[in-house]
Design an enzyme around this catalytic site. Structure first.
Site, PDB file in Angstrom:
ATOM      1  N   GLU A   1      -5.693 -20.287 -17.744  1.00 32.77           N
ATOM      2  CA  GLU A   1      -6.385 -20.731 -16.514  1.00 32.77           C
ATOM      3  C   GLU A   1      -7.461 -21.774 -16.876  1.00 32.77           C
ATOM      4  O   GLU A   1      -8.390 -21.292 -17.355  1.00 32.77           O
ATOM      5  CB  GLU A   1      -6.947 -19.641 -15.624  1.00 32.77           C
ATOM      6  CG  GLU A   1      -7.416 -20.202 -14.280  1.00 32.77           C
ATOM      7  CD  GLU A   1      -8.727 -19.609 -13.880  1.00 32.77           C
ATOM      8  OE1 GLU A   1      -9.572 -19.134 -14.657  1.00 32.77           O
ATOM      9  OE2 GLU A   1      -9.010 -19.856 -12.596  1.00 32.77           O
TER      10      GLU A   1
ATOM     11  N   ASP B   1      -3.868   3.906   2.104  1.00 35.28           N
ATOM     12  CA  ASP B   1      -5.128   3.851   2.309  1.00 35.28           C
ATOM     13  C   ASP B   1      -5.893   2.404   2.474  1.00 35.28           C
ATOM     14  O   ASP B   1      -6.986   2.088   2.431  1.00 35.28           O
ATOM     15  CB  ASP B   1      -6.080   4.442   0.878  1.00 35.28           C
ATOM     16  CG  ASP B   1      -5.766   3.366  -0.222  1.00 35.28           C
ATOM     17  OD1 ASP B   1      -4.823   2.597  -0.062  1.00 35.28           O
ATOM     18  OD2 ASP B   1      -6.315   3.672  -1.234  1.00 35.28           O
TER      19      ASP B   1
ATOM     20  N   ASP C   1       0.723  -1.098  -0.127  1.00 34.99           N
ATOM     21  CA  ASP C   1       0.011  -0.059   0.135  1.00 34.99           C
ATOM     22  C   ASP C   1       0.942   1.119   0.084  1.00 34.99           C
ATOM     23  O   ASP C   1       1.453   1.629   0.881  1.00 34.99           O
ATOM     24  CB  ASP C   1      -1.086   0.017   1.177  1.00 34.99           C
ATOM     25  CG  ASP C   1      -1.578   1.257   1.628  1.00 34.99           C
ATOM     26  OD1 ASP C   1      -1.739   1.727   0.464  1.00 34.99           O
ATOM     27  OD2 ASP C   1      -2.325   1.288   2.579  1.00 34.99           O
TER      28      ASP C   1
ATOM     29  N   ASP D   1      -1.142  -0.745  -4.215  1.00 29.32           N
ATOM     30  CA  ASP D   1      -1.388  -0.043  -5.425  1.00 29.32           C
ATOM     31  C   ASP D   1      -0.195  -0.117  -6.341  1.00 29.32           C
ATOM     32  O   ASP D   1       1.024  -0.622  -5.672  1.00 29.32           O
ATOM     33  CB  ASP D   1      -1.895   1.399  -4.901  1.00 29.32           C
ATOM     34  CG  ASP D   1      -0.799   1.992  -3.700  1.00 29.32           C
ATOM     35  OD1 ASP D   1       0.277   1.427  -3.916  1.00 29.32           O
ATOM     36  OD2 ASP D   1      -1.206   2.449  -2.809  1.00 29.32           O
TER      37      ASP D   1
ATOM     38  N   ASN E   1       0.002   4.389  -0.938  1.00 29.30           N
ATOM     39  CA  ASN E   1      -0.506   5.757  -0.556  1.00 29.30           C
ATOM     40  C   ASN E   1      -1.278   5.782   0.859  1.00 29.30           C
ATOM     41  O   ASN E   1      -2.143   6.646   1.158  1.00 29.30           O
ATOM     42  CB  ASN E   1      -1.440   6.110  -1.451  1.00 29.30           C
ATOM     43  CG  ASN E   1      -2.660   5.301  -1.793  1.00 29.30           C
ATOM     44  OD1 ASN E   1      -2.873   4.402  -0.995  1.00 29.30           O
ATOM     45  ND2 ASN E   1      -3.645   5.983  -2.509  1.00 29.30           N
TER      46      ASN E   1
ATOM     47  N   ASP F   1      -8.092 -15.631 -18.047  1.00 24.18           N
ATOM     48  CA  ASP F   1      -8.962 -16.072 -16.946  1.00 24.18           C
ATOM     49  C   ASP F   1      -9.832 -17.114 -17.402  1.00 24.18           C
ATOM     50  O   ASP F   1     -10.420 -16.638 -18.707  1.00 24.18           O
ATOM     51  CB  ASP F   1      -9.686 -14.912 -16.359  1.00 24.18           C
ATOM     52  CG  ASP F   1     -10.518 -15.274 -15.115  1.00 24.18           C
ATOM     53  OD1 ASP F   1      -9.860 -15.584 -14.135  1.00 24.18           O
ATOM     54  OD2 ASP F   1     -11.633 -14.906 -15.183  1.00 24.18           O
TER      55      ASP F   1
HETATM   56  C1  NOJ Z   1     -10.898 -17.268 -11.967  1.00 29.27           C
HETATM   57  C2  NOJ Z   1     -10.143 -16.311 -11.128  1.00 29.27           C
HETATM   58  O1  NOJ Z   1      -8.825 -16.836 -10.889  1.00 29.27           O
HETATM   59  C3  NOJ Z   1     -11.158 -16.032  -9.962  1.00 29.27           C
HETATM   60  O2  NOJ Z   1     -10.545 -15.312  -8.856  1.00 29.27           O
HETATM   61  C4  NOJ Z   1     -12.248 -15.382 -10.548  1.00 29.27           C
HETATM   62  O3  NOJ Z   1     -13.047 -15.399  -9.419  1.00 29.27           O
HETATM   63  C5  NOJ Z   1     -12.922 -16.194 -11.733  1.00 29.27           C
HETATM   64  N1  NOJ Z   1     -12.066 -16.840 -12.648  1.00 29.27           N
HETATM   65  C6  NOJ Z   1     -13.845 -15.419 -12.527  1.00 29.27           C
HETATM   66  O4  NOJ Z   1     -13.470 -14.444 -13.176  1.00 29.27           O
END
Ligand code: NOJ
Length: 575
Positions: A280, A26, A22, A30, A24, A201
């Site tokens: 992923e 808060d 962190d 960041d 700044n 993702d």
């Molecule tokens: C996989 C991500 O690693 C996870 O954190 C996320 O909730 C889901 N995909 C949806 O984007």
């Protein structure tokens, strides 16, 4: 040495921006904080940084609900801050990967706001809208992976929209070419800026069955949760996975995915500098023919156990490596922001510290690119939240409500929620034995509570001072790995396949062969390897060793010792 690209040799490190540093004051991590810590990351020895989403987001899913694909979340800084971070990483020889969420946007993304505004809006078809079922309910029985129906009714236009994840994360309709065009533009924006690649993702979920075929799983989500919570037999676990697969059968891995991945690969290939795509989605099929889809796909099956044993790892490697198409490169990991921390997940409650060292040695000696999760290098552990108001992971919030709705006592429901909550592995990074663990200034309320174990040595500053700390072990291990060509490029060949006390394997290039022996047992082990009269020169050990040269016919390892020795051959051939 066979010539490898940077993403084959670098140790990757995942930063969870909200929890890293962190700058700044808060209570939220960041870019200012990350920039300050670039030297720390360089000194750790990692070569590539993967950032969990840094884009503007209302944070229904901690940043995985993006409302602007070419911006920076204001709480993390500005685009200029991002550029400074990128340049700073590059200047220190580290690459930067971004998280790319293709499957869905936030409900607050302008595309969805437009789409939901009327049935004839030009962006209506950018998302998946369907009429209610005849009884007014959702179009089918599909579940959201985060609990409850995958469909949410929208009053404005009288239709349901589809979301594989939270209702705040509507799925994009990837069958619409305009969606692809818009997303490709966003990707180019970052590639043009010099970003080195993306972690993709949830690719499994990009397409869904257009016929909306109902699933046939006989378990409800809450029944699954109950089984998951209880001590399960291997049969029950298998049954659970089968029912789970049935439940999402028509929502994942649908036709069209591989064509899309090929297009994305072609786009990335237009850029110089070997940009990389990591999927992923553990399906090996995402490697395509080995060079036309993703460069790397996480070996998640390795993680699907609560006890890493030699037999488990051996079987995983045998299956995974045999299934890889020619030219494809493995990618192993033991933790990320969605699962329990590796210390907690694979510990036995007694030998956790020794196991953490052993497990990372395994990760860094198996064939392929290793991906670390921030904090594991200092032994951060899961933190189980105690109060409902502390939960930030809405998945846990949903499950809490599901459980209470199912008649489970609220205190028990909270325990269940805390145990599955991804908050447990997302607490602020522990930089020092100081208030707020040095993550935020004293007196600031951090976005998730800090794990109090920072005061027991689980912090960077204390570990920097201690040559035997886990942090210094990671540095030494990463340094050793990067200096041993056979560990970077060598083939993997398991030895002693029936041994359940230790895992042993050879890593071999034309110029170098290493023997790796990982003692998973709490007892010393004496064993022998027939290496055709060759000697062994110790290159690395997790434990002090009295001599540098060893006779492979009689090698003794301390409890949980990780040993790497170079095989010094007699003639010119290995065999
Ligand atoms: C996989 C991500 O690693 C996870 O954190 C996320 O909730 C889901 N995909 C949806 O984007």
């Amino acid at each position: 040495m066979q010539s490898l690209t940077w993403w084959q040799t670098a140790v990757f490190y995942q930063i969870y921006p909200r929890s890293f540093a962190d700058g700044n004051g808060d209570g939220i991590g960041d870019f200012a904080g990350m920039i300050d810590r670039l030297d720390y990351l360089r000194d750790l020895g990692v070569g590539a940084l993967w950032l969990s989403p840094h884009y503007p987001s209302p944070n229904a899913d901690c940043g995985y609900d993006i409302s602007d694909y070419t911006g920076v979340a204001p709480e993390y800084g500005t685009l200029d801050d991002f550029r400074r971070f990128l340049d700073g990483a590059h200047a220190r020889g580290m690459r930067v990967l971004l998280d790319l969420v293709l499957n869905h946007t936030s409900v607050e993304h302008p595309w969805f706001r437009e789409s939901r505004s009327s049935r004839d809006n030009p962006k209506r078809d950018w998302y998946i809208w369907r009429d209610p079922a005849p009884d007014g309910g959702p179009p089918n029985n599909w579940y959201s992976a985060f609990g409850g129906s995958a469909w949410t009714f929208d009053e404005t236009t009288g239709q349901y929209y589809y979301h594989f994840f939270f209702k705040e994360q509507p799925d994009l309709n990837w069958r619409n070419p305009d969606v692809k065009r818009a997303m490709w533009q966003a990707i180019r924006f970052w590639l043009d800026m010099g970003v080195d690649g993306f972690r993709l993702d949830a690719i499994d979920t990009i397409f869904e069955d257009p016929a909306l075929t109902p699933h046939e799983s006989r378990l409800s989500q809450i029944e699954m949760l109950r089984i998951w919570r209880e001590n399960r037999s291997p049969e029950e676990t298998k049954e659970l996975w089968e029912q789970f697969a049935l439940m999402f059968r028509y929502q994942v891995q649908q036709p069209g995915l591989h064509e899309l991945m090929k297009e994305l690969r072609a786009l990335v290939n237009e850029y110089p500098g070997d940009r990389v795509l990591i999927g992923e989605g553990d399906d090996i099929a995402y490697y395509g023919n080995g060079s036309d889809e993703l460069h790397l796909v996480f070996n998640f099956p390795l993680m699907r156990t609560n006890r890493l044993t030699p037999a488990w790892v051996r079987a995983n490697q045998a299956e995974r490596l045999a299934a890889l198409p020619p030219g494809a490169w493995p990618c192993n990991t033991l933790g990320n922001h969605d699962v329990g921390r590796m210390w907690t997940a694979y510990g036995d409650g007694v030998n956790d510290a020794a196991l953490a060292r052993l497990h990372v040695a395994m990760l860094l000696t198996l064939k392929g690119t290793p991906v670390l999760y921030n904090g594991e290098e200092i032994g951060m552990t899961d933190l189980l939240l105690e109060r409902f108001e502390q939960l930030r992971d809405n998945q846990a919030v949903n499950l809490y409500h599901l459980a209470v709705g199912d008649g489970i006592d609220p205190a028990e429901a909270m325990k269940m929620a805390a145990a599955i909550s991804r908050d447990r592995c997302r607490t602020p990074f522990q930089w020092a034995n100081a208030p707020n663990a040095g993550f935020s200034p004293p007196g600031v309320t951090t976005w998730l509570p800090v794990n109090p174990n920072y005061a027991q040595g689980v912090n960077v500053a204390d570990q920097e001072q201690n040559p035997d700390s886990l942090l210094n072990y990671y540095r030494r291990l990463i340094g050793a790995r990067q200096a041993i060509p056979a560990l970077l490029a060598g083939d993997y060949a398991p030895l002693h396949p029936d041994e359940d006390r230790y895992l042993a394997f050879l890593r071999t290039t034309p110029d170098q062969r290493c023997l790796v022996v990982l003692n998973f047992s709490p007892e010393p082990v004496t064993t022998g390897f027939d290496l055709n009269g060759a000697r062994l020169r110790t290159l690395f050990s997790s434990h002090p060793r009295p001599t540098r040269d060893e006779h492979p016919e009689r090698l003794t390892l301390a409890p949980f010792e990780a040993y790497i020795g170079e095989v010094i051959r007699i003639g010119t051939d290995w065999e």
